[in-house]
Write an enzyme that holds these catalytic residues in place. Structure first.
Site, mmCIF file in Angstrom:
data_model
loop_
_atom_site.group_PDB
_atom_site.id
_atom_site.type_symbol
_atom_site.label_atom_id
_atom_site.label_comp_id
_atom_site.label_asym_id
_atom_site.label_seq_id
_atom_site.Cartn_x
_atom_site.Cartn_y
_atom_site.Cartn_z
ATOM 1 N N ARG A 1 0.861 -1.189 0.000
ATOM 2 C CA ARG A 1 0.000 0.000 0.000
ATOM 3 C C ARG A 1 0.893 1.234 0.000
ATOM 4 O O ARG A 1 2.118 1.114 0.152
ATOM 5 C CB ARG A 1 -1.042 -0.003 1.135
ATOM 6 N N ALA B 1 0.895 5.151 -2.205
ATOM 7 C CA ALA B 1 0.706 5.475 -3.620
ATOM 8 C C ALA B 1 1.876 5.056 -4.528
ATOM 9 O O ALA B 1 1.673 4.306 -5.497
ATOM 10 C CB ALA B 1 0.402 6.963 -3.754
ATOM 11 N N ARG C 1 -7.305 -0.344 -6.961
ATOM 12 C CA ARG C 1 -7.598 0.712 -5.964
ATOM 13 C C ARG C 1 -7.818 2.020 -6.721
ATOM 14 O O ARG C 1 -7.117 2.287 -7.692
ATOM 15 C CB ARG C 1 -6.461 0.872 -4.935
ATOM 16 N N GLN D 1 -1.748 2.443 10.046
ATOM 17 C CA GLN D 1 -0.479 2.554 9.310
ATOM 18 C C GLN D 1 0.589 3.255 10.153
ATOM 19 O O GLN D 1 1.770 2.940 10.060
ATOM 20 C CB GLN D 1 -0.681 3.349 8.002
ATOM 21 N N ASP E 1 -1.694 10.766 -2.074
ATOM 22 C CA ASP E 1 -2.122 9.772 -3.069
ATOM 23 C C ASP E 1 -2.469 10.407 -4.399
ATOM 24 O O ASP E 1 -2.417 9.750 -5.438
ATOM 25 C CB ASP E 1 -3.314 8.982 -2.533
ATOM 26 N N ASN F 1 -5.054 12.545 0.639
ATOM 27 C CA ASN F 1 -4.151 11.665 1.411
ATOM 28 C C ASN F 1 -4.996 10.908 2.425
ATOM 29 O O ASN F 1 -6.229 11.078 2.495
ATOM 30 C CB ASN F 1 -3.046 12.493 2.090
ATOM 31 N N LYS F 2 -4.353 10.078 3.198
ATOM 32 C CA LYS F 2 -5.026 9.218 4.172
ATOM 33 C C LYS F 2 -6.038 9.984 5.016
ATOM 34 O O LYS F 2 -5.765 11.106 5.452
ATOM 35 C CB LYS F 2 -3.956 8.569 5.053
HETATM 36 O O1 MRU Z 1 -4.435 3.243 2.260
HETATM 37 P P1 MRU Z 1 -2.948 3.409 2.112
HETATM 38 O O2 MRU Z 1 -2.173 2.831 3.247
HETATM 39 O O3 MRU Z 1 -2.467 2.940 0.763
HETATM 40 O O4 MRU Z 1 -2.729 4.969 2.154
HETATM 41 C C1 MRU Z 1 -1.439 5.481 2.068
HETATM 42 C C2 MRU Z 1 -1.380 6.948 2.211
HETATM 43 O O5 MRU Z 1 -2.379 7.627 2.316
HETATM 44 C C3 MRU Z 1 -0.029 7.576 2.112
HETATM 45 O O6 MRU Z 1 0.066 8.682 2.952
HETATM 46 C C4 MRU Z 1 0.194 8.036 0.666
HETATM 47 O O7 MRU Z 1 -0.005 6.954 -0.205
HETATM 48 C C5 MRU Z 1 1.512 8.599 0.447
HETATM 49 S S1 MRU Z 1 2.733 7.322 0.434
HETATM 50 C C6 MRU Z 1 4.245 7.902 0.046
#
Ligand code: MRU
Length: 347
Positions: free
Chosen positions: A51, A53, A94, A197, A238, A248-249
């Site tokens: 997981r 991006a 995704r 995470q 993302d 983002n998350k």
């Molecule tokens: O759902 P995830 O764990 O894939 O989400 C990840 C994030 O939101 C990260 O902050 C984002 O991908 C940046 S990673 C360098």
């Protein structure tokens, strides 16, 4: 080519197969799984074996190599047609991280020009995408760390580290670089409910690199910021819209609003492959919603009252107006807006 791998390696190409560090098992277990079919690669992305991006994009690029190998063996004359179905399977894995679409698009363009056995050419491209991501992270690490004053505290959200990328990390790349420069007084990570995470992955990889980390519940972020212990809220992304809005998350928006209130600066660190010039603003970014189970249970154990429903968007959009600086491998943008983003992308 060979990818010059970093300390923590979420994605490996070993012999002729893809190996992924199963992030669902961290921090308890460090186990790699081997993937040989395009369906298993797509499932690994959907199920969050891998997981983050950039890591999703790199994985998908290797998935295209696996697909091409099968399709070319099946039919040397038809493979360019039959592989399209596989690309669609990967594209559907995704929805929010643009890096997935960016990487598959790059591979698709290459496919158009191939006139012989595609595997070596496509593998070379996937490895270049992988290596370029690591190199970009190192560059962003230095560019971002330059903004941080000595003696600062930082808070990060989710995992935007080595595990979420080809290696080194975006937000955590900046934190790693600032730490190496002795600039950081303290590194805080929030838990990042519901998938954790922050608690499971960010804490694990910082400790792996001997960088001390202090965890906070997301409900403690205002209290932390008001205590004066953090000067920067540093996150990845993302997808960044053409006007600088940042997906983002889930919880990034809350963190940025709190940061604004308490005078904490907000830094977004992402390679230009995360910038989507086709979406004018954040409202057009597709936001993934995941299953209720992720919220209602922890490690398979129910934590909510039986019968509760759940609303589980896993990303949110932070408006550009709340962001102090976007750091990319091509340069930094302070107070981002459409004009500055367009100039950067054309440079
Ligand atoms: O759902 P995830 O764990 O894939 O989400 C990840 C994030 O939101 C990260 O902050 C984002 O991908 C940046 S990673 C360098």
């Amino acid at each position: 080519m060979q990818v010059e791998l970093e300390n923590i390696q979420p994605i490996l190409w070993e012999g002729d197969q893809l190996e992924l560090l199963d992030q669902r098992l961290l921090p308890a277990e460090t186990k790699y799984i081997q993937l040989n079919t395009v369906e298993s690669v797509a499932d690994a992305i959907t199920d969050m074996v891998v997981r983050g991006a950039p890591a999703i994009g790199i994985t998908a690029a290797y998935g295209v190599v696996i697909a091409a190998r099968h399709r070319y063996v099946e039919s040397t004359s038809e493979w360019k047609n039959t592989i399209q179905k596989d690309l669609d399977v990967l594209l559907a894995s995704r929805p929010t991280a643009i890096n997935l679409f960016w990487a598959i698009d790059k591979m698709r363009h290459l496919i158009d020009d191939i006139e012989s056995d595609p595997v070596t050419i496509l593998l070379d491209e996937a490895m270049q995408i992988h290596q370029h991501d690591i190199d970009a992270n190192k560059t962003m690490g230095e560019l971002g760390a330059a903004f941080i004053d000595a003696g600062s505290g930082v808070l990060t959200h989710c995992n935007a580290g080595a595990l979420a990328t080809g290696g080194y990390g975006t937000a955590l790349g900046v934190i790693r670089s600032a730490w190496q420069m002795n600039k950081l007084n303290k590194v805080f990570a929030d838990e990042t409910r519901p998938w954790l995470q922050g608690a499971r992955l960010t804490a694990w990889e910082l400790l792996h690199d001997d960088i001390p980390v202090t965890l906070v519940a997301e409900g403690a972020v205002s209290a932390l910021m008001s205590s004066g212990q953090v000067q920067w809220f540093v996150v990845g992304s993302d997808r960044i819209a053409a006007n600088g809005d940042v997906a983002n998350k889930i919880g990034t928006l809350a963190g940025a609003i709190q940061a604004k209130h308490y005078g904490v600066k907000v830094m977004v660190v992402a390679p230009t492959s995360t910038i989507d010039m086709a979406v004018a603003d954040g409202a057009a970014i597709p936001i993934e919603h995941r299953g209720a189970d992720e919220l209602l249970a922890l490690s398979g154990q129910s934590v909510a009252a039986k019968g509760s429903e759940a609303w589980n968007p896993v990303f949110d959009v932070t408006p550009a107006s709340l962001i102090d600086v976007i750091v990319t491998e091509k340069g930094v943008i302070e107070a981002p807006n459409s004009l500055k983003i367009a100039e950067l992308m054309q440079s």
